[in-house]
Design an enzyme around this catalytic site. Structure first.
Site, PDB file in Angstrom:
ATOM      1  N   LYS A  22      -2.649  -4.616   2.942  1.00  0.00           N
ATOM      2  CA  LYS A  22      -2.744  -3.389   3.750  1.00  0.00           C
ATOM      3  C   LYS A  22      -3.258  -2.229   2.910  1.00  0.00           C
ATOM      4  CE  LYS A  22       1.270  -0.964   4.300  1.00  0.00           C
ATOM      5  NZ  LYS A  22       1.109   0.421   3.824  1.00  0.00           N
ATOM      6  N   ASN A  23      -2.699  -2.082   1.702  1.00  0.00           N
ATOM      7  CA  ASN A  23      -3.058  -0.912   0.892  1.00  0.00           C
ATOM      8  C   ASN A  23      -4.458  -1.006   0.293  1.00  0.00           C
ATOM      9  OD1 ASN A  23      -0.625   0.138   1.536  1.00  0.00           O
ATOM     10  ND2 ASN A  23       0.302  -0.064  -0.497  1.00  0.00           N
ATOM     11  N   ARG A  92       0.786   8.183   6.727  1.00  0.00           N
ATOM     12  CA  ARG A  92       0.409   9.142   5.681  1.00  0.00           C
ATOM     13  C   ARG A  92      -0.955   8.821   5.078  1.00  0.00           C
ATOM     14  NH1 ARG A  92       3.332  12.281   3.253  1.00  0.00           N
ATOM     15  NH2 ARG A  92       2.046  11.891   1.445  1.00  0.00           N
ATOM     16  N   CYS A 116       8.102  12.054   3.792  1.00  0.00           N
ATOM     17  CA  CYS A 116       8.707  10.921   4.500  1.00  0.00           C
ATOM     18  C   CYS A 116      10.029  10.620   3.819  1.00  0.00           C
ATOM     19  CB  CYS A 116       7.781   9.722   4.564  1.00  0.00           C
ATOM     20  SG  CYS A 116       7.588   8.876   3.016  1.00  0.00           S
ATOM     21  N   ARG A 121       6.224  13.568  -1.148  1.00  0.00           N
ATOM     22  CA  ARG A 121       4.870  13.025  -1.126  1.00  0.00           C
ATOM     23  C   ARG A 121       3.797  14.071  -0.844  1.00  0.00           C
ATOM     24  NH1 ARG A 121       5.105   7.073   1.497  1.00  0.00           N
ATOM     25  NH2 ARG A 121       3.352   6.757   0.110  1.00  0.00           N
ATOM     26  N   PRO A 122       3.663  15.061  -1.741  1.00  0.00           N
ATOM     27  CA  PRO A 122       2.621  16.060  -1.534  1.00  0.00           C
ATOM     28  C   PRO A 122       1.230  15.451  -1.733  1.00  0.00           C
ATOM     29  CG  PRO A 122       3.639  16.347  -3.687  1.00  0.00           C
ATOM     30  CD  PRO A 122       4.404  15.249  -2.990  1.00  0.00           C
ATOM     31  N   VAL A 123       0.182  16.179  -1.299  1.00  0.00           N
ATOM     32  CA  VAL A 123      -1.197  15.701  -1.517  1.00  0.00           C
ATOM     33  C   VAL A 123      -1.965  16.721  -2.360  1.00  0.00           C
ATOM     34  CG1 VAL A 123      -1.340  14.195   0.498  1.00  0.00           C
ATOM     35  CG2 VAL A 123      -1.916  16.610   0.747  1.00  0.00           C
ATOM     36  N   ASP A 124      -1.234  17.531  -3.126  1.00  0.00           N
ATOM     37  CA  ASP A 124      -1.872  18.586  -3.933  1.00  0.00           C
ATOM     38  C   ASP A 124      -2.951  18.026  -4.867  1.00  0.00           C
ATOM     39  OD1 ASP A 124       0.640  17.476  -5.080  1.00  0.00           O
ATOM     40  OD2 ASP A 124       0.000  18.558  -6.868  1.00  0.00           O
ATOM     41  N   GLN A 125      -2.725  16.832  -5.410  1.00  0.00           N
ATOM     42  CA  GLN A 125      -3.689  16.257  -6.355  1.00  0.00           C
ATOM     43  C   GLN A 125      -5.005  15.905  -5.658  1.00  0.00           C
ATOM     44  OE1 GLN A 125      -2.967  15.712  -9.911  1.00  0.00           O
ATOM     45  NE2 GLN A 125      -1.595  17.284  -9.124  1.00  0.00           N
ATOM     46  N   ASP A 308       6.901  -0.679  -4.763  1.00  0.00           N
ATOM     47  CA  ASP A 308       6.955  -1.343  -3.458  1.00  0.00           C
ATOM     48  C   ASP A 308       7.695  -2.684  -3.499  1.00  0.00           C
ATOM     49  OD1 ASP A 308       5.665   0.757  -2.290  1.00  0.00           O
ATOM     50  OD2 ASP A 308       3.729  -0.242  -2.058  1.00  0.00           O
ATOM     51  N   ILE A 330       8.923   6.407  -9.381  1.00  0.00           N
ATOM     52  CA  ILE A 330       7.716   6.863  -8.668  1.00  0.00           C
ATOM     53  C   ILE A 330       8.077   7.818  -7.529  1.00  0.00           C
ATOM     54  CG2 ILE A 330       5.619   6.124  -7.422  1.00  0.00           C
ATOM     55  CD1 ILE A 330       5.654   5.093 -10.301  1.00  0.00           C
ATOM     56  N   ARG A 400       4.959  -2.457   9.959  1.00  0.00           N
ATOM     57  CA  ARG A 400       3.877  -1.682   9.347  1.00  0.00           C
ATOM     58  C   ARG A 400       3.231  -2.446   8.191  1.00  0.00           C
ATOM     59  NH1 ARG A 400       5.899   2.998   6.747  1.00  0.00           N
ATOM     60  NH2 ARG A 400       3.797   2.870   5.967  1.00  0.00           N
TER      61      ARG A 400
HETATM   62  C1  UD1 Z   1       0.511   4.379  -2.436  1.00  0.00           C
HETATM   63  C2  UD1 Z   1       0.856   3.198  -1.575  1.00  0.00           C
HETATM   64  C3  UD1 Z   1       2.361   3.033  -1.504  1.00  0.00           C
HETATM   65  C4  UD1 Z   1       2.970   2.947  -2.894  1.00  0.00           C
HETATM   66  C5  UD1 Z   1       2.512   4.110  -3.767  1.00  0.00           C
HETATM   67  C6  UD1 Z   1       2.944   3.974  -5.209  1.00  0.00           C
HETATM   68  C7  UD1 Z   1      -1.003   3.185  -0.040  1.00  0.00           C
HETATM   69  C8  UD1 Z   1      -1.482   3.391   1.350  1.00  0.00           C
HETATM   70  N1  UD1 Z   1       0.305   3.426  -0.258  1.00  0.00           N
HETATM   71  O1  UD1 Z   1       1.056   5.541  -1.808  1.00  0.00           O
HETATM   72  O2  UD1 Z   1       2.639   1.815  -0.766  1.00  0.00           O
HETATM   73  O3  UD1 Z   1       4.376   2.981  -2.797  1.00  0.00           O
HETATM   74  O4  UD1 Z   1       1.071   4.208  -3.745  1.00  0.00           O
HETATM   75  O5  UD1 Z   1       2.471   2.793  -5.746  1.00  0.00           O
HETATM   76  O6  UD1 Z   1      -1.735   2.751  -0.897  1.00  0.00           O
HETATM   77  N2  UD1 Z   1       2.071  12.735  -5.833  1.00  0.00           N
HETATM   78  C9  UD1 Z   1       1.991  14.096  -6.028  1.00  0.00           C
HETATM   79  N3  UD1 Z   1       0.875  14.757  -5.592  1.00  0.00           N
HETATM   80  C10 UD1 Z   1      -0.163  14.107  -4.997  1.00  0.00           C
HETATM   81  C11 UD1 Z   1      -0.086  12.727  -4.813  1.00  0.00           C
HETATM   82  C12 UD1 Z   1       1.050  12.057  -5.247  1.00  0.00           C
HETATM   83  O7  UD1 Z   1       2.916  14.723  -6.554  1.00  0.00           O
HETATM   84  O8  UD1 Z   1      -1.153  14.765  -4.617  1.00  0.00           O
HETATM   85  C13 UD1 Z   1       3.278  11.993  -6.279  1.00  0.00           C
HETATM   86  C14 UD1 Z   1       4.045  11.348  -5.101  1.00  0.00           C
HETATM   87  O9  UD1 Z   1       4.915  12.262  -4.481  1.00  0.00           O
HETATM   88  C15 UD1 Z   1       4.755  10.207  -5.806  1.00  0.00           C
HETATM   89  C16 UD1 Z   1       3.751   9.794  -6.885  1.00  0.00           C
HETATM   90  O10 UD1 Z   1       2.865  10.890  -7.051  1.00  0.00           O
HETATM   91  O11 UD1 Z   1       5.933  10.670  -6.389  1.00  0.00           O
HETATM   92  C17 UD1 Z   1       2.950   8.560  -6.575  1.00  0.00           C
HETATM   93  O12 UD1 Z   1       2.413   8.689  -5.275  1.00  0.00           O
HETATM   94  P1  UD1 Z   1       1.037   8.042  -4.829  1.00  0.00           P
HETATM   95  O13 UD1 Z   1       0.567   7.058  -5.840  1.00  0.00           O
HETATM   96  O14 UD1 Z   1       0.108   9.123  -4.430  1.00  0.00           O
HETATM   97  O15 UD1 Z   1       1.468   7.246  -3.533  1.00  0.00           O
HETATM   98  P2  UD1 Z   1       0.558   6.999  -2.273  1.00  0.00           P
HETATM   99  O16 UD1 Z   1      -0.853   6.929  -2.701  1.00  0.00           O
HETATM  100  O17 UD1 Z   1       0.945   7.916  -1.170  1.00  0.00           O
END
Ligand code: UD1
Length: 425
Positions: A22-23, A92, A116, A121-125, A308, A330, A400
């Site tokens: 899926k990912n 997400r 969630c 789970r911010p998307v700032d990066q 995961d 994580i 899912r």
């Molecule tokens: C992806 C996977 C998810 C897996 C996770 C970690 C998909 C669709 N989902 O989620 O199944 O559990 O990787 O292997 O591929 N973070 C920030 N800012 C950001 C982005 C992330 O602070 O802009 C933090 C997150 O809150 C978290 C960490 O970085 O604590 C890792 O998150 P991330 O690798 O981004 O997870 P996803 O890509 O959402």
């Protein structure tokens, strides 16, 4: 709402065909926004998250044809650059359309995904990277509004945290940017590498060295000459292998690259499992004829222990000989399953993001509630080992990420049925 009713204990025995990851599918599907001609993808799992991405992409203007469960083909027509909240809130990973839209159209409006249960789970990066490529990015009324009127320009960028979808968004955007980009502290999970393989087959110029990804921007991407097959799901495979250890059985998982689970396989061996595998033929065989020996884990980015699989490993720790310490690094709130496992008799002490588990010989059945995708998998595994009838509620979480979960379990000898939940408060 539906629930799974499992009558344990069961000794697992049999084979499981692992579905496409899926990912890996989700970012590859988002990348289709950047490709003008028809693309055919194979090994697409039949999952609710894939359906959510299909709906989102259809809303963005992609034409798609399902050809059986495993094959989809897509053809882009005029694209819409707005990803509405009604669709984004379902998943997400919808944020993955941001990079492709910005690269292809020079503009994108994508609803901001919320937090969630497992963390904020911010998307700032993701957003900082788009700014580094020259985009103007603002948040307005819950929407990420990004514009690059003069196109995107390559950059040098170091992620503050290693982010899987953040890296994927960055790679997709940079593929069509002018000039070269280097991304440091990038995620190099197999799913990221699968996206890179797909984009390179479409004409992108991307290379990986350690945790650094270099991209030479190209002006367009074209469908690969042949259909593209998505890699097998290492998390689904890992879940079934851990299940076979918990239930002291034997299992053959097919359609999976063993290298994607190298560290997990080493731990399984240390825990007493006999494991064989073939990289060429893509299978792993595991047999377990004793209680697992406790093994502590700390979740890390790839190639470390995957977050995961943390919940499933905790279910194993519950029935292992000895004490395991499980540390989640994580996500900040990914221990919800611990309390549910305790309802099944597990001896667990929780201290923030670390739990200590004292293994017992047998869990006991209980009604339990799934709180997220992988937590629900851990409860299913625990219920297969527990004595008596367990009911796992809110099973929509498991749908899912695991296709046909009950028929795969039934093939291994598990007494499991799916039922409509009669009442739930
Ligand atoms: C992806 C996977 C998810 C897996 C996770 C970690 C998909 C669709 N989902 O989620 O199944 O559990 O990787 O292997 O591929 N973070 C920030 N800012 C950001 C982005 C992330 O602070 O802009 C933090 C997150 O809150 C978290 C960490 O970085 O604590 C890792 O998150 P991330 O690798 O981004 O997870 P996803 O890509 O959402």
């Amino acid at each position: 709402m539906q629930e799974l009713v499992i009558n344990g204990p069961t000794k697992w025995h049999g084979e499981v065909n692992i579905d496409g990851a899926k990912n890996a599918c989700l970012p590859i599907m988002a990348a289709l926004l950047m490709i003008d001609n028809q693309v055919t993808l194979n090994n697409i799992p039949k999952l609710n998250d894939i359906e959510s991405m299909l709906k989102l992409l259809q809303c963005m203007g992609l034409d798609m044809t399902h050809q059986g469960q495993k094959l989809l083909s897509f053809r882009a027509r005029e694209l819409n650059y707005v990803a509405p909240y009604e669709l984004v809130k379902k998943m997400r990973a919808s944020i993955l359309v941001l990079g492709p839209l910005l690269a292809k159209l020079g503009k994108a409006e994508v609803a901001l995904p919320g937090g969630c249960l497992i963390g904020a789970r911010p998307v700032d990066q993701h957003l900082e990277f788009m700014r580094a490529l020259g985009a103007k990015v603002e948040i307005k009324d819950g929407l990420v509004c990004a514009r690059a009127d003069n196109g995107l320009t390559g950059c040098q960028y170091t992620f503050d945290v290693v982010s899987v979808t953040g890296t994927e968004n960055a790679i997709m955007a940079a593929s069509l940017a002018k000039g070269s980009t280097v991304i440091d502290n990038a995620a190099i999970e197999p799913e990221v590498i699968a996206l890179i393989d797909f984009l390179n087959q479409c004409g992108a110029k991307i290379s990986v060295s350690g945790m650094s990804v270099s991209i030479e921007g190209v002006t367009s991407l074209k469908a690969p000459a042949e259909s593209f097959s998505v890699i097998g799901d290492r998390i689904e495979a890992g879940t079934f292998l851990i299940g076979a250890m918990i239930c002291q059985g034997s299992i053959l998982v097919k359609g999976i690259c063993p290298e994607h689970l190298s560290l997990v396989i080493e731990l399984m061996k240390k825990a007493g499992a006999q494991v064989e595998y073939s990289s060429e033929e893509q299978w792993i065989r595991l047999s377990m004829d004793r209680r697992p020996i406790a093994q502590s884990i700390t979740t890390e980015v790839y190639p470390g222990f995957p977050t995961d699989l943390q919940a499933q490993w905790m279910a194993l720790a519950c029935v292992a000989e000895g004490e395991s310490v499980i540390k989640e690094q994580i996500f900040e709130n990914r221990m919800m399953h611990a309390c549910e496992l305790m309802r099944m008799g597990a001896k667990i002490k929780i201290s923030s993001n670390t739990v200590t588990v004292q293994g017992i010989e047998r869990l006991r059945s209980a009604p339990v509630m799934a709180s997220d995708l992988r937590a629900s998998a851990s409860l299913v595994l625990a219920a297969c080992q527990a004595m008596g009838e367990s009911v796992i509620q809110r099973i929509y979480h498991i749908d899912r990420g695991y296709a046909q979960i009950e028929s795969k379990l039934q093939a291994l000898g598990v007494k499991v049925v799916r039922k409509e939940t009669v009442t739930e408060n």
